[in-house]
Design a protein around this motif. Structure first.
Motif, PDB file in Angstrom:
ATOM      1  N   ASP A  26      -0.163  16.396 -10.805  1.00 50.20           N
ATOM      2  CA  ASP A  26      -0.900  16.480  -9.550  1.00 50.20           C
ATOM      3  C   ASP A  26      -1.332  17.906  -9.208  1.00 50.20           C
ATOM      4  OD1 ASP A  26      -0.791  13.765  -9.072  1.00 50.20           O
ATOM      5  OD2 ASP A  26       1.149  13.881  -8.057  1.00 50.20           O
ATOM      6  N   PRO A  60      -8.798   7.501  -9.145  1.00 47.91           N
ATOM      7  CA  PRO A  60      -7.458   7.840  -9.636  1.00 47.91           C
ATOM      8  C   PRO A  60      -7.045   6.985 -10.828  1.00 47.91           C
ATOM      9  CG  PRO A  60      -7.467   7.705  -7.244  1.00 47.91           C
ATOM     10  CD  PRO A  60      -8.802   7.195  -7.701  1.00 47.91           C
ATOM     11  N   SER A  64      -4.645   3.996 -10.124  1.00 53.15           N
ATOM     12  CA  SER A  64      -5.262   2.764  -9.649  1.00 53.15           C
ATOM     13  C   SER A  64      -5.938   2.005 -10.789  1.00 53.15           C
ATOM     14  CB  SER A  64      -6.280   3.076  -8.548  1.00 53.15           C
ATOM     15  OG  SER A  64      -5.660   3.727  -7.455  1.00 53.15           O
ATOM     16  N   THR A 100       0.827  -1.207   0.000  1.00 48.77           N
ATOM     17  CA  THR A 100       0.000   0.000   0.000  1.00 48.77           C
ATOM     18  C   THR A 100       0.861   1.257   0.000  1.00 48.77           C
ATOM     19  OG1 THR A 100      -1.824   1.150   1.128  1.00 48.77           O
ATOM     20  CG2 THR A 100      -0.146   0.139   2.524  1.00 48.77           C
ATOM     21  N   ASP A 101       0.293   2.340  -0.531  1.00 43.77           N
ATOM     22  CA  ASP A 101       0.893   3.667  -0.398  1.00 43.77           C
ATOM     23  C   ASP A 101      -0.121   4.628   0.221  1.00 43.77           C
ATOM     24  OD1 ASP A 101      -0.929   4.146  -2.402  1.00 43.77           O
ATOM     25  OD2 ASP A 101       0.510   4.877  -3.869  1.00 43.77           O
ATOM     26  N   HIS A 160     -15.775   6.787   0.381  1.00 48.27           N
ATOM     27  CA  HIS A 160     -14.453   7.368   0.174  1.00 48.27           C
ATOM     28  C   HIS A 160     -13.500   6.449  -0.586  1.00 48.27           C
ATOM     29  CE1 HIS A 160     -15.635  10.516   2.939  1.00 48.27           C
ATOM     30  NE2 HIS A 160     -15.920   9.612   3.863  1.00 48.27           N
ATOM     31  N   ASP A 161     -13.867   5.187  -0.761  1.00 46.39           N
ATOM     32  CA  ASP A 161     -12.973   4.212  -1.363  1.00 46.39           C
ATOM     33  C   ASP A 161     -13.731   3.331  -2.342  1.00 46.39           C
ATOM     34  OD1 ASP A 161     -10.392   4.371   0.560  1.00 46.39           O
ATOM     35  OD2 ASP A 161     -12.214   4.481   1.775  1.00 46.39           O
ATOM     36  N   LEU A 202     -11.135  10.294  -5.513  1.00 54.21           N
ATOM     37  CA  LEU A 202     -10.765  11.705  -5.570  1.00 54.21           C
ATOM     38  C   LEU A 202     -11.976  12.582  -5.257  1.00 54.21           C
ATOM     39  CD1 LEU A 202      -8.589  11.652  -8.805  1.00 54.21           C
ATOM     40  CD2 LEU A 202      -7.763  11.854  -6.452  1.00 54.21           C
ATOM     41  N   ASP A 214      -2.963   5.608  -0.640  1.00 50.76           N
ATOM     42  CA  ASP A 214      -3.982   5.928  -1.642  1.00 50.76           C
ATOM     43  C   ASP A 214      -4.455   4.687  -2.392  1.00 50.76           C
ATOM     44  OD1 ASP A 214      -4.009   8.682  -1.133  1.00 50.76           O
ATOM     45  OD2 ASP A 214      -2.260   8.991  -2.405  1.00 50.76           O
ATOM     46  N   MET A 215      -3.560   3.732  -2.580  1.00 52.73           N
ATOM     47  CA  MET A 215      -3.908   2.498  -3.281  1.00 52.73           C
ATOM     48  C   MET A 215      -3.344   1.299  -2.521  1.00 52.73           C
ATOM     49  SD  MET A 215      -3.096   1.297  -7.224  1.00 52.73           S
ATOM     50  CE  MET A 215      -1.305   1.417  -7.033  1.00 52.73           C
ATOM     51  N   THR A 257      -8.748   1.596  -3.687  1.00 50.80           N
ATOM     52  CA  THR A 257      -8.226   2.941  -3.937  1.00 50.80           C
ATOM     53  C   THR A 257      -9.105   3.993  -3.284  1.00 50.80           C
ATOM     54  OG1 THR A 257      -7.633   4.523  -5.684  1.00 50.80           O
ATOM     55  CG2 THR A 257      -9.511   3.102  -6.115  1.00 50.80           C
ATOM     56  N   ARG A 258      -8.462   5.053  -2.818  1.00 49.17           N
ATOM     57  CA  ARG A 258      -9.213   6.203  -2.341  1.00 49.17           C
ATOM     58  C   ARG A 258      -9.811   6.935  -3.539  1.00 49.17           C
ATOM     59  NH1 ARG A 258      -8.354   7.551   2.969  1.00 49.17           N
ATOM     60  NH2 ARG A 258      -6.544   6.612   4.005  1.00 49.17           N
TER      61      ARG A 258
END
Length: 369
Positions: free
Chosen positions: A149, A196, A199, A49-50, A222-223, A238, A52-53, A235-236
């Motif tokens: 970004d 995103p 993702s 994971t990072d 949110h995901d 946007l 965001d994904m 993924t989160r």
């Protein structure tokens, strides 16, 4: 933790999950640069994971002892990939993950398992979509999303309920791609989400090997989660106002060029040899029975090529970023491409002769030659 697994199976699981891992490349390594390996019975779950994904992959193993560890992603992935084919033994002992095959033995220090991010599950009703259809749509649309970004909403792909199905839209401000999937009931009427593109690029890669199966989708507040076989991408979403894309698409274009997809792509590839930057666009000058492609590089030279085509409209010359034009033409399904335009300065529409579900909008450039 102790298990045995075939090298190729383990390598694929580590590599897939590792694509979500962030690399700080500076300072002291942290658990964020690790993969979480969790063995329960004969099932291994690998998570990267990072924030965001997140990518989770499950694989069948021969488990001897259950357990969890967070191993350095790059090191364990490279180590397993470098081993000879066959069964690989993996064991956690004394704060190290030990990987062995034949006469080769690796030992790597692990990170504290409690330091790995706590991940939440998307709590919503699952829906399904044919993997092949979604893979084709993503391949056509994701390419148009921005990589900058500075404007986060443009780095996403809009998924919106449209008519009797799903619509995907992406734009970077210079081009726009739109694809409809009739019959794909993924969203509720009136619902839309912004996912995103990074993702969705990973999802597209996974879908390429999914064959004729389905992708399972869960959309939360949110995901979003996409599950393909033994792999799950979370993924989160946007947040922000996506451009009003409908107002950007011309309703009537008096100039219509029809050209073979492959001949046009071949000519564009040859013309790109002289392209060094945006000062070298490709100019299209259509005629009744063909179209001339021209690229001029003031320092290197020029190239002209005639391609057989059919054209109805006024006499004109229109210039495009050749890379963007190629990506649009490549995304079109079928043997022929239609390029419709109003004039040399307004956006042109690229689509196929037999594929009404996809279009690609491209802004012209102003050539200096």
């Amino acid at each position: 933790m102790k298990f045995r697994c075939e090298r190729d199976t383990l390598s694929e699981a580590l590599g897939s999950a590792g694509r979500a891992v962030v690399s700080t490349r500076a300072g002291r390594p942290s658990a964020m640069e690790g993969l979480r390996l969790d063995v329960s019975g004969d099932v291994l779950e690998v998570v990267g994971t990072d924030f965001d994904m997140t990518i989770r992959v499950t694989a069948q193993v021969s488990g001897t002892a259950d357990g969890v560890c967070v191993a350095p992603a790059r090191l364990v992935t490279d180590a397993v990939r470098a081993l000879e084919a066959g069964a690989v033994d993996v064991e956690l002992a004394d704060g190290e993950i030990r990987i062995s095959r034949g006469r080769t033995n690796y030992s790597f220090r692990t990170f504290p398992a409690d330091d790995f991010p706590r991940l939440t599950e998307v709590d919503s009703e699952p829906v399904t979509c044919p993997a092949a259809d979604l893979a084709e749509a993503l391949g056509q649309v994701v390419r148009a999303a921005s990589a900058d970004d500075a404007r986060p909403v443009l780095t996403g792909v809009l998924l919106v309920a449209e008519g009797d199905g799903l619509r995907l839209v992406a734009t970077d401000g210079y081009r726009l791609a739109r694809r409809d999937l009739p019959g794909a009931h993924v969203l509720a009427p009136g619902q839309q989400v912004l996912v995103p593109s990074k993702s969705l690029s990973e999802l597209s890669r996974l879908l390429g090997g999914a064959g004729t199966g389905d992708v399972i989708i869960k959309l939360g507040e949110h995901d979003a989660t996409f599950e393909v076989g033994s792999t799950r991408v979370t993924t989160r979403l946007l947040v922000g106002q996506f451009p009003n894309y409908a107002n950007l698409i011309p309703q009537n274009s008096p100039n219509r060029l029809i050209v073979g997809r492959e001949p046009l792509l071949d000519a564009l590839r040859r013309a790109k040899i002289l392209v060094r930057d945006l000062t070298n666009p490709v100019k299209l000058t259509p005629r009744t029975d063909g179209v001339e492609l021209t690229v001029v590089n003031q320092e290197l030279g020029r190239v002209n090529e005639d391609v057989e085509a059919k054209y109805e409209g006024t006499e004109m010359t229109i210039a495009f970023n050749p890379a963007y034009l190629m990506e649009g033409v490549e995304a079109v399904a079928g043997d022929e491409v239609v390029i419709e335009s109003t004039d040399a300065v307004k956006a042109a529409v690229v689509h196929g002769t037999d594929s009404p579900d996809f279009l690609y909008l491209l802004m012209p450039t102003r050539p200096t030659y």
